[in-house]
Design an enzyme around this catalytic site. Sequence first.
Site, mmCIF file in Angstrom:
data_model
loop_
_atom_site.group_PDB
_atom_site.id
_atom_site.type_symbol
_atom_site.label_atom_id
_atom_site.label_comp_id
_atom_site.label_asym_id
_atom_site.label_seq_id
_atom_site.Cartn_x
_atom_site.Cartn_y
_atom_site.Cartn_z
ATOM 1 C CE LYS A 1 -6.447 -4.050 -2.795
ATOM 2 N NZ LYS A 1 -6.640 -4.819 -1.587
ATOM 3 C CE LYS B 1 -9.320 -4.709 7.725
ATOM 4 N NZ LYS B 1 -9.260 -5.556 6.543
ATOM 5 C CE LYS C 1 -1.448 -0.968 3.927
ATOM 6 N NZ LYS C 1 -1.838 -1.446 2.645
HETATM 7 P P1 ATP Z 1 -6.737 -3.020 2.016
HETATM 8 O O1 ATP Z 1 -6.728 -1.526 2.142
HETATM 9 O O2 ATP Z 1 -8.029 -3.588 1.485
HETATM 10 O O3 ATP Z 1 -6.206 -3.733 3.237
HETATM 11 P P2 ATP Z 1 -4.260 -2.969 0.606
HETATM 12 O O4 ATP Z 1 -4.216 -1.796 -0.288
HETATM 13 O O5 ATP Z 1 -3.512 -2.908 1.892
HETATM 14 O O6 ATP Z 1 -5.763 -3.351 0.844
HETATM 15 P P3 ATP Z 1 -3.751 -5.772 0.046
HETATM 16 O O7 ATP Z 1 -4.650 -6.424 -0.934
HETATM 17 O O8 ATP Z 1 -3.947 -6.057 1.500
HETATM 18 O O9 ATP Z 1 -3.756 -4.193 -0.229
HETATM 19 O O10 ATP Z 1 -2.234 -6.076 -0.304
HETATM 20 C C1 ATP Z 1 -1.796 -6.547 -1.555
HETATM 21 C C2 ATP Z 1 -0.294 -6.445 -1.596
HETATM 22 O O11 ATP Z 1 0.098 -5.065 -1.786
HETATM 23 C C3 ATP Z 1 0.409 -6.900 -0.311
HETATM 24 O O12 ATP Z 1 1.580 -7.616 -0.665
HETATM 25 C C4 ATP Z 1 0.768 -5.607 0.388
HETATM 26 O O13 ATP Z 1 1.922 -5.737 1.228
HETATM 27 C C5 ATP Z 1 1.049 -4.669 -0.783
HETATM 28 N N1 ATP Z 1 0.763 -3.276 -0.444
HETATM 29 C C6 ATP Z 1 -0.428 -2.783 -0.039
HETATM 30 N N2 ATP Z 1 -0.362 -1.459 0.176
HETATM 31 C C7 ATP Z 1 0.925 -1.085 -0.102
HETATM 32 C C8 ATP Z 1 1.632 0.172 -0.089
HETATM 33 N N3 ATP Z 1 1.008 1.289 0.243
HETATM 34 N N4 ATP Z 1 2.931 0.191 -0.450
HETATM 35 C C9 ATP Z 1 3.560 -0.957 -0.812
HETATM 36 N N5 ATP Z 1 2.965 -2.174 -0.839
HETATM 37 C C10 ATP Z 1 1.656 -2.245 -0.505
#
Ligand code: ATP
Length: 320
Positions: free
Chosen positions: A194, A110, A191
Site C-alpha cells: 500500500k 521507517k 512485495k
Molecule cells: P503497508 O505498505 O502500509 O505496510 P501492506 O500492503 O504491507 O501495507 P498490511 O496492512 O501491512 O499491508 O497487511 C495486511 C495483510 O496483507 C497482512 O496479513 C499482510 O501479510 C498481507 N499482505 C500485504 N502485502 C502482501 C503481498 N504483497 N502479498 C501477500 N500478502 C500481503
Amino acid sequence: MTRRLTGFQPTGHLHLGNLIGAMRPLVAAQDRPSIAMIADLHALTVEHDPQQLRANTLQVATVLLAAGVDPERTAIIANSQVPEHAELHYLLESATGYGEAARMIQFKEKSAGNKGVRLSLLTYPVLMAADILVHDIDQVPVGDDQNQHLELARTVATRFNARYGETFTVPEGIRPENAARIMDLSDPARKMSKSAPSAAGRIGLLDPPEVIRRTITRAVTDTVGVVRDDAGNQPGVTNLLAILRACADREPGPLTSYGALKREVTDAVEAVLGPIRARYAELSEDPGHVRKILADGRARVQPRAAETVRRARTALGLLD
Ligand code: ATP
C-alpha cells in the site's frame, strides 16, 4: 477452538496482495472464531492526514465486507474503537525492553533518515502485541514482514506470565493457507504494498478495469521470451503466474507469449475483482451500515478484552 486475528493497516489503497495473502484466507477460515482488525491506531505511527485516515478506515471495513468477510461470524473492529487495546499497550510496556523495540527491523527502516520519528513508531510492536493478547488469540496469520513483531509479542506474553503470573495466551504465528505473496508488477523484487511510493506496480482492489489492464500490460517481464516458472531468472513472469493461479486456479497454455499471458492474467484478475468492486459500490451507498458493523464488532469482542485487561491489571498490582 482456536481463535485467529488478521490485521490491516488503513494506510492506503488495499491491493491484490492484501486480498490473496490475507482476506481470502480469512474468509476461508470463518468457521473458527476470527477477528478482522483495522489497525487505525497503528496508522498514527507515521505522518498521516486525519480526514484521510477516517476515510481509509471506513474503506478497509467496506472492502472486507465486499470481499466476503461475514460480520455474523467474523468480528470486524477498528483497534481505536476498543480502548482495551490502548490500555493493554501501556501495561505491556512494563514487560518490554527499550532495546527490544529499538531492534525491530521495521522501526529501523521507517525511522532511518526521518527527523520526525514518532515515539509510537518505536512502540508499534507493543501495540501489536496488545492487539493480539487482549483477545486471547491463539493463531495469527502473518507475512514475513510481521514475523519479528509476532515473535516480540510471544516474548512479552511469556515474560509477563512468568514474572506476574499466568495472564495471557501465547499466540502462534501461522502461514495463511493458500496465500501467495504477490510482488510489485513494476519491481518484482519488492512485495506489492500500500505504502510503495509509486502505484505503477500495484493492482488496487477498487481499480477500474482499464487501470487493471494497463497495470498488467506494463508489468515487467524479461527478454527470455518464454513463459517459465523460475523466480530466480523470471521474477516478473513468476509473479504473473502466481496471480493467475491465485485468481483462476490454472496454468497458462505451453506456448503462451508474454502478451497472451498478460491478457489471461488481466481476465482472471477482473473476474475476481469485478464482483468485489460492484459489492463495494453497493455498500458505499450506506456508510451508516458499515459503521454499525464496526460497532457490533466492538460490542462482540469487548467483554473478553475487558476481562483480559482486568487480569493484567490485577497481576501487575493495580487496584480494581
Ligand atoms: P503497508 O505498505 O502500509 O505496510 P501492506 O500492503 O504491507 O501495507 P498490511 O496492512 O501491512 O499491508 O497487511 C495486511 C495483510 O496483507 C497482512 O496479513 C499482510 O501479510 C498481507 N499482505 C500485504 N502485502 C502482501 C503481498 N504483497 N502479498 C501477500 N500478502 C500481503
